[in-house]
Design an enzyme around this catalytic site. Structure first.
Site, PDB file in Angstrom:
ATOM      1  N   ASP A  76      48.630  35.690  38.529  1.00 27.57           N
ATOM      2  CA  ASP A  76      48.795  34.995  39.829  1.00 27.57           C
ATOM      3  C   ASP A  76      48.960  33.599  39.286  1.00 27.57           C
ATOM      4  OD1 ASP A  76      48.228  37.177  41.057  1.00 27.57           O
ATOM      5  OD2 ASP A  76      46.028  36.310  41.624  1.00 27.57           O
TER       6      ASP A  76
HETATM    7  N1  URA Z   1      43.926  39.906  39.355  1.00 22.81           N
HETATM    8  C1  URA Z   1      43.955  38.825  40.160  1.00 22.81           C
HETATM    9  O1  URA Z   1      43.528  38.850  41.064  1.00 22.81           O
HETATM   10  N2  URA Z   1      44.871  37.993  39.514  1.00 22.81           N
HETATM   11  C2  URA Z   1      45.329  37.919  38.518  1.00 22.81           C
HETATM   12  O2  URA Z   1      46.192  36.891  38.182  1.00 22.81           O
HETATM   13  C3  URA Z   1      45.310  38.979  37.635  1.00 22.81           C
HETATM   14  C4  URA Z   1      44.500  39.966  37.861  1.00 22.81           C
END
Ligand code: URA
Length: 211
Positions: A76
């Site tokens: 993310d």
């Molecule tokens: N899970 C998440 O919620 N965000 C990420 O960036 C990776 C795994």
């Protein structure tokens, strides 16, 4: 065959593939064998994509390569930590595929302290909109008065999975970082910096996914 204009007479002549001009019958050939493999310590605020239509900074702004590399899987925008990049399509495909169950370890800062029952729920599986999300392992790394730090090992990577599953059990995530992907760790790499994987690390990844 010529190297920088001189006929290569010695079998096993060594060249610097970044600089040597190698020609066969007068035509230049590409010599760099294999692929490039990097690990980036992704800072928050960068999107994991090769180009963003909205013009936000992307992880590609942080990595220089002669090859057309791309990220393996996604983090993310708000998540920091280990992001692998390569131009090796087969390895990338396998590492990201749930069939190979490559363990990814995350450190999440959460509100409150997930107790034993909550940790067991996460390890059994939490129902999310897109199906069951299960951690391989959850353990508490540090506890404070209002928040704590938990280490979550996942064997797959669905969108927002770690954030959503922790939120679903009543512990919203305030900070998230991935500290390893299979055998690859940051090993002191500062935030925003990138390093090439060692041949040994590349070999370990290949073995892990049966290549
Ligand atoms: N899970 C998440 O919620 N965000 C990420 O960036 C990776 C795994």
């Amino acid at each position: 065959v010529t190297v920088d204009g001189r006929v290569a007479r010695v079998l096993g002549t060594r060249v610097n593939p970044d600089r040597a001009r190698i020609e066969v019958d007068g035509r230049r050939i590409a010599v760099r064998p294999g692929h490039d493999y990097y690990v980036l310590n992704k800072p928050p605020g960068y999107v994991t994509t090769v180009s963003d239509p909205r013009g936000r900074p992307t992880v590609m702004d942080l990595v220089r390569s002669r090859r057309r590399i791309f990220p393996i899987g996604r983090l993310d925008a708000d998540t920091a930590g280990v992001l692998l990049l390569t131009d090796d399509g087969e390895l990338a495909h396998r590492l990201a595929h749930p069939r190979f169950q490559v363990p990814r370890v995350y450190v999440a800062e959460v509100i409150g302290l997930p107790g034993k029952a909550v940790r067991e729920r996460l390890e059994k599986g939490v129902r999310l909109q897109d199906g069951l999300a299960r951690a391989q392992r959850v353990r508490v790394r540090a506890r404070g008065s209002r928040s704590s730090q938990v280490e979550v090992t996942m064997a797959e990577g669905r969108k927002h999975e770690v954030r959503l599953m922790l939120e679903a059990v009543g512990h919203p995530v305030t900070r998230l970082a991935r500290i390893s992907y299979g055998p690859i760790r940051l090993a002191g790499l500062p935030l925003g910096a990138v390093r090439a994987l060692t041949p040994r690390e590349v070999g370990d990844l290949q073995v892990l996914v049966g290549l």
